[in-house]
Every structure is written in C-alpha cells, then in structure tokens.
Design a protein around this motif. Sequence first.
Motif, mmCIF file in Angstrom:
data_model
loop_
_atom_site.group_PDB
_atom_site.id
_atom_site.type_symbol
_atom_site.label_atom_id
_atom_site.label_comp_id
_atom_site.label_asym_id
_atom_site.label_seq_id
_atom_site.Cartn_x
_atom_site.Cartn_y
_atom_site.Cartn_z
ATOM 1 N N ALA A 140 0.840 -1.244 0.138
ATOM 2 C CA ALA A 140 -0.033 0.051 0.031
ATOM 3 C C ALA A 140 0.741 1.283 0.102
ATOM 4 O O ALA A 140 0.412 2.201 -0.480
ATOM 5 N N GLY A 162 -1.963 2.490 -1.857
ATOM 6 C CA GLY A 162 -2.916 2.600 -0.907
ATOM 7 C C GLY A 162 -3.889 3.698 -1.274
ATOM 8 O O GLY A 162 -5.205 3.796 -0.998
ATOM 9 N N THR A 168 -8.087 3.523 -2.003
ATOM 10 C CA THR A 168 -9.137 3.918 -1.113
ATOM 11 C C THR A 168 -9.540 5.333 -1.912
ATOM 12 O O THR A 168 -10.140 5.979 -1.439
ATOM 13 N N THR A 177 -1.572 -5.709 2.082
ATOM 14 C CA THR A 177 -2.111 -5.794 3.463
ATOM 15 C C THR A 177 -3.297 -5.022 3.472
ATOM 16 O O THR A 177 -3.150 -3.885 3.389
ATOM 17 N N GLU A 178 -4.350 -5.468 4.191
ATOM 18 C CA GLU A 178 -5.392 -4.872 4.896
ATOM 19 C C GLU A 178 -5.118 -4.239 6.127
ATOM 20 O O GLU A 178 -4.400 -4.862 7.079
ATOM 21 N N ASN A 179 -5.439 -3.028 6.563
ATOM 22 C CA ASN A 179 -5.291 -2.513 7.682
ATOM 23 C C ASN A 179 -6.284 -2.912 8.865
ATOM 24 O O ASN A 179 -6.142 -2.440 10.088
#
Length: 176
Positions: A3, A30, A34, A173-175
């Motif tokens: 990201a 990232g 978003t 990766t997801e936060n």
Amino acid sequence: MNASSPVESLSGVGPAVASKLANLGIKTVGDLVTFFPRRYEDYSKVSQMSAIKPGHSVTVLGSVKQATGRYVRRGMHITEAIASDQSGSVRIIWFNQPYRKASIKVNQTYYISGNFELSRGRLALMNPAMELESTFPINTARIVPVYRETKGIKSAAIRKIVAGIKPHIEEITENL
C-alpha cells in the motif's frame, strides 16, 4: 508491491500521470485503492438495438458496419458510425474525437455504452464508450465507477489504472 508503494510502480503510470494523480491526492497504491468513486453508472444490461428507448443510458452489442469523419463549422470534428445487431442498427456520433474513425475496426463486435438521444431530428448514441467484445470491458457492459477528475486525467484513465491493480491486490495488506 504494498500500500505504501508509489503509484509510479503501476503499469501505465509514468511521471506525468503520477503528477496528475497527485493533484487528486493519490500518491501511493494505498491512496488509489481508497480513492472511491463519486457515483456509478449502470451499463450492465446489454439491450438489443431495436429495444432501446431515447433518454436512457444504454449498452448494446453490435458490429460496426461503417465509420466516417468530417470537419464542420469552426473546426469541430464529427465522427459517425453505424452499428448493427440481428435486431436492427443504430447511429453513433462522437464530437471532437477525430481519432475514433481510425480506431474503429469494421465488422468487429463492440460493446457500446452511452446516452441514446435525439440529434438533428434523428436518434443516435451520443459520445459513447466503445470496447471490443473480445477484451474484458472496463468502460462498458458493467457497472462503471465515475471518479472525481482533474485536468488531464479522466475517469476512464483512472478505471484503467485501478484495473491494473487487480493482479496485485492479494499482495496489498489490509489495515482493518
């Protein structure tokens, strides 16, 4: 790729496009993930040409039989094409897009999405998006996101860049 990777690491994003994306607040992958659309246009229902009604956004699947281009008053360019399917045919018009005539492959099947309107007393698809049936459509034949734009970069370009992230989405990766 993660990201925090710069947006330039994506295919098709060079320094010029990256600076235009930066105007929209997109500097990393990232940020792009978003960057949510403002709205969506539904071009997912593919209609037969004989069934489309004026005043609606439509998607048709047909082959282009001919395409012509001409300049009219004050340097404005009009490109016209005729697309057909088994039920009928429809006129397609683009304004100030002279490259369209050269890019259209006659007798190839296209998804064509746009507004079906009255033009000079005749019905036509006005300034539609058009993509070959053989390629996975990004701008037609599906629900299309419409993003906030800035000078030099339109929603279609942002959709293409976002589509380039899909092969790498598992690496991000997801936060939450």
